[in-house]
Design a protein around this motif. Structure first.
Motif, PDB file in Angstrom:
ATOM      1  N   LEU A 122       0.809  -1.228   0.000  1.00 17.20           N
ATOM      2  CA  LEU A 122       0.000   0.000   0.000  1.00 17.20           C
ATOM      3  C   LEU A 122       0.841   1.277   0.000  1.00 17.20           C
ATOM      4  N   PHE A 123       2.148   1.133  -0.183  1.00 16.64           N
ATOM      5  CA  PHE A 123       3.016   2.287   0.101  1.00 16.64           C
ATOM      6  C   PHE A 123       2.842   3.466  -0.848  1.00 16.64           C
ATOM      7  N   LYS A 124       2.123   3.268  -1.950  1.00 14.08           N
ATOM      8  CA  LYS A 124       1.912   4.405  -2.855  1.00 14.08           C
ATOM      9  C   LYS A 124       0.495   4.963  -2.748  1.00 14.08           C
ATOM     10  N   ILE A 125      -0.289   4.456  -1.819  1.00 19.49           N
ATOM     11  CA  ILE A 125      -1.684   4.912  -1.701  1.00 19.49           C
ATOM     12  C   ILE A 125      -1.812   5.896  -0.527  1.00 19.49           C
ATOM     13  N   PRO A 126      -2.309   7.119  -0.790  1.00 23.39           N
ATOM     14  CA  PRO A 126      -2.498   8.069   0.316  1.00 23.39           C
ATOM     15  C   PRO A 126      -3.486   7.533   1.364  1.00 23.39           C
ATOM     16  N   GLU A 127      -3.221   7.869   2.600  1.00 28.00           N
ATOM     17  CA  GLU A 127      -4.017   7.348   3.717  1.00 28.00           C
ATOM     18  C   GLU A 127      -5.504   7.678   3.589  1.00 28.00           C
ATOM     19  N   LYS A 128      -5.808   8.886   3.118  1.00 26.78           N
ATOM     20  CA  LYS A 128      -7.215   9.289   2.986  1.00 26.78           C
ATOM     21  C   LYS A 128      -7.950   8.370   2.000  1.00 26.78           C
ATOM     22  N   GLU A 129      -7.265   7.988   0.920  1.00 29.21           N
ATOM     23  CA  GLU A 129      -7.894   7.109  -0.067  1.00 29.21           C
ATOM     24  C   GLU A 129      -8.165   5.729   0.534  1.00 29.21           C
ATOM     25  N   ILE A 130      -7.250   5.255   1.377  1.00 21.99           N
ATOM     26  CA  ILE A 130      -7.455   3.968   2.048  1.00 21.99           C
ATOM     27  C   ILE A 130      -8.641   4.070   3.005  1.00 21.99           C
ATOM     28  N   ALA A 131      -8.728   5.206   3.704  1.00 20.47           N
ATOM     29  CA  ALA A 131      -9.829   5.399   4.659  1.00 20.47           C
ATOM     30  C   ALA A 131     -11.179   5.394   3.929  1.00 20.47           C
ATOM     31  N   VAL A 132     -11.263   6.125   2.815  1.00 18.93           N
ATOM     32  CA  VAL A 132     -12.533   6.175   2.079  1.00 18.93           C
ATOM     33  C   VAL A 132     -12.833   4.796   1.470  1.00 18.93           C
ATOM     34  N   TYR A 133     -11.793   4.127   0.945  1.00 21.04           N
ATOM     35  CA  TYR A 133     -11.954   2.775   0.387  1.00 21.04           C
ATOM     36  C   TYR A 133     -12.546   1.851   1.457  1.00 21.04           C
ATOM     37  N   SER A 134     -12.005   1.930   2.678  1.00 18.58           N
ATOM     38  CA  SER A 134     -12.469   1.022   3.742  1.00 18.58           C
ATOM     39  C   SER A 134     -13.928   1.300   4.111  1.00 18.58           C
ATOM     40  N   ASP A 181     -28.681  24.552   4.032  1.00 17.69           N
ATOM     41  CA  ASP A 181     -29.142  24.527   5.426  1.00 17.69           C
ATOM     42  C   ASP A 181     -30.047  23.336   5.755  1.00 17.69           C
ATOM     43  N   LYS A 182     -30.428  22.569   4.711  1.00 19.74           N
ATOM     44  CA  LYS A 182     -31.291  21.403   4.981  1.00 19.74           C
ATOM     45  C   LYS A 182     -30.480  20.119   5.166  1.00 19.74           C
ATOM     46  N   ASP A 183     -29.177  20.210   4.987  1.00 19.94           N
ATOM     47  CA  ASP A 183     -28.353  19.002   5.029  1.00 19.94           C
ATOM     48  C   ASP A 183     -27.990  18.596   6.456  1.00 19.94           C
ATOM     49  N   SER A 184     -27.837  17.276   6.573  1.00 20.19           N
ATOM     50  CA  SER A 184     -27.349  16.752   7.842  1.00 20.19           C
ATOM     51  C   SER A 184     -25.892  16.340   7.606  1.00 20.19           C
ATOM     52  N   VAL A 185     -24.987  16.947   8.323  1.00 14.67           N
ATOM     53  CA  VAL A 185     -23.553  16.769   8.056  1.00 14.67           C
ATOM     54  C   VAL A 185     -22.858  16.068   9.228  1.00 14.67           C
ATOM     55  N   GLU A 186     -22.027  15.102   8.863  1.00 12.04           N
ATOM     56  CA  GLU A 186     -21.264  14.400   9.899  1.00 12.04           C
ATOM     57  C   GLU A 186     -19.800  14.349   9.478  1.00 12.04           C
ATOM     58  N   ILE A 187     -18.929  14.747  10.366  1.00 12.67           N
ATOM     59  CA  ILE A 187     -17.486  14.699  10.074  1.00 12.67           C
ATOM     60  C   ILE A 187     -16.845  13.672  11.000  1.00 12.67           C
ATOM     61  N   GLN A 188     -16.154  12.720  10.381  1.00 13.26           N
ATOM     62  CA  GLN A 188     -15.513  11.674  11.182  1.00 13.26           C
ATOM     63  C   GLN A 188     -14.006  11.723  10.980  1.00 13.26           C
ATOM     64  N   LYS A 189     -13.292  11.894  12.081  1.00 13.91           N
ATOM     65  CA  LYS A 189     -11.829  11.866  11.978  1.00 13.91           C
ATOM     66  C   LYS A 189     -11.399  10.420  11.748  1.00 13.91           C
ATOM     67  N   VAL A 190     -10.707  10.169  10.663  1.00 15.94           N
ATOM     68  CA  VAL A 190     -10.328   8.799  10.325  1.00 15.94           C
ATOM     69  C   VAL A 190      -8.821   8.554  10.337  1.00 15.94           C
ATOM     70  N   ILE A 191      -8.063   9.631  10.336  1.00 14.64           N
ATOM     71  CA  ILE A 191      -6.611   9.465  10.385  1.00 14.64           C
ATOM     72  C   ILE A 191      -6.184   9.729  11.818  1.00 14.64           C
ATOM     73  N   LEU A 192      -5.801   8.652  12.452  1.00 13.92           N
ATOM     74  CA  LEU A 192      -5.462   8.751  13.866  1.00 13.92           C
ATOM     75  C   LEU A 192      -4.054   8.234  14.091  1.00 13.92           C
ATOM     76  N   GLY A 193      -3.508   8.595  15.186  1.00 13.25           N
ATOM     77  CA  GLY A 193      -2.170   8.097  15.487  1.00 13.25           C
ATOM     78  C   GLY A 193      -2.234   6.710  16.071  1.00 13.25           C
ATOM     79  N   GLY A 194      -1.118   6.022  15.985  1.00  8.49           N
ATOM     80  CA  GLY A 194      -1.052   4.721  16.630  1.00  8.49           C
ATOM     81  C   GLY A 194      -0.680   3.621  15.681  1.00  8.49           C
TER      82      GLY A 194
END
Lengths: 320, 71
Positions: free
Chosen positions: A211-223, B58-71
């Protein structure tokens, strides 16, 4: 919504905007694009050539879920055996929340799962190690975690007799590691190269990073598109390391100058090629030793994992 | 971390704290206003994943999910 972005290849609603190529992709075309690039990387680096049994390092997070799913899909017609390897560091409220997802996916795919714990290998969970060190730490939690994870993966891979060890590192991980390597003035570029390891030695299991050439955001959306259930929890120790700072910096540069991550990767690949030639010639006559304590391969007399364990033991004894 | 918005005045939750903000425009503008990098989140509008170039009404329901996390 009063403006919906359409896919650059069909009329469907886009799920991702790739600013580095100024294209928008719908679910179907994102899946196609990610899978095509991963297959191309595997072919380019001959990652699966001669492989009979691949260990797939999984954490239960999105990257390793995608890695396992894709390798399962790609290797099925090739009759290559897969075994998932999960390292449980023993971080309460983090790994214990993710492990059920790893178990669920491996069971759905019919891939055996091997769990190795820090506790069984080092007699301590990471939480316990941090408790021993308290506030007077010589090494950060990430140092212990990184060293013991590599140690655990190598031991599990050898125990399972796998001939490849697949790691879910994505483009972001690669460029962050490269930048951290520069910031620390370390010479560890070999540690995260797309294929291979520090030294070609039968005691080291060969790593592959499809996966080393795939940006993390694309992997997140793919998942998310694929319906993988990811538990988005953050490691409680993450803020102790340098990586979050580097990640935020690179992301802010990427937002302003799209394509920066790919440029850094390209620079890494070119630099590592030169350095690895130097590294290989430097190491041509360097002997790989068996660690005097555990017997694992090391360029010193005692491996890094045993050195850290010795330090920890001293710390524990002095606290008594 | 999760954020939930509804209407021009959006309500969102950060670390258990509920907030609201006056906003109208693209998802990218919204993220900028909240000081969130678009590369670390997935935004769903009315349950569907959208790009940062989509505009929100203004009629939309919006959800933001943080998906890039450390670890």
């Amino acid at each position: 919504m009063f403006f919906v972005v359409k896919c650059s290849f069909c009329n469907k609603q886009a799920v991702i905007h790739l600013s580095y190529s100024n294209t928008n992709l719908c679910e179907k075309h994102l899946v196609y694009s990610v899978e095509r690039r991963v297959k191309r990387t595997i072919r380019e680096y001959k990652m699966l050539d001669g492989a009979k049994h691949i260990g797939v390092a999984i954490s239960g997070g999105k990257d390793s879920q995608v890695l396992l799913y894709l390798l399962h899909k790609i290797t099925k017609p090739m009759k290559i055996k897969l075994t998932a390897i999960l390292v449980d560091e023993g971080i309460e409220g983090y790994r214990d929340k993710i492990i059920p997802e790893a178990k669920k996916l491996t069971s759905e795919l019919g891939v055996p799962l091997e769990i190795v714990t820090f506790k069984e290998l080092t007699k301590h969970s990471l939480d316990e190690i941090m408790a021993i060190q308290k506030n007077d730490r010589e090494e950060s939690s990430c140092t212990y975690c990184g060293v013991f994870r590599r140690y655990a993966l190598n031991i599990a891979a050898k125990r399972l007799k796998v001939d490849r060890l697949a790691i879910g590192h994505n483009l972001d991980d690669m460029v962050q590691s490269y930048m951290m390597n520069i910031l620390r003035n370390e010479d560890l570029l070999f540690r995260f190269k797309p294929m291979g390891g520090a030294i070609e030695d039968e005691r080291f299991v060969m790593r592959i990073r499809p996966l080393f050439k795939i940006p993390e955001k694309e992997i997140a959306v793919y998942s998310v598109v694929k319906g993988f259930k990811s538990v988005f929890v953050e490691c409680p120790y993450v803020h102790e390391g340098l990586r979050p700072l580097v990640r935020d910096f690179i992301n802010s540069v990427e937002s302003k100058y799209p394509g920066t991550k790919f440029k850094i990767l390209q620079n890494y690949l070119e630099t590592s090629k030169t350095i690895s030639e130097k590294f290989d010639s430097d190491n041509a006559e360097k002997k790989i030793n068996a660690c005097l304590i555990c017997g694992e391969p090391t360029s010193s007399s005692v491996c890094k994992a045993c050195t850290l364990l010795e330090k920890l033991k001293k710390r524990k004894d002095s606290a008594r | 971390m999760g954020y939930y918005f509804s209407g021009v005045f959006m309500k969102y939750i950060i670390n258990g704290k509920s907030e609201s903000i006056k906003f109208e425009g693209t998802v990218q503008d919204l993220l900028k206003k909240l000081n969130i990098n678009e590369q670390i989140v997935i935004v769903k509008v009315n349950g569907k994943i959208v790009t940062e170039l989509d505009k929100i009404s203004d009629k939309d329901s919006v959800e933001i999910q943080k998906v890039i996390l450390g670890g």
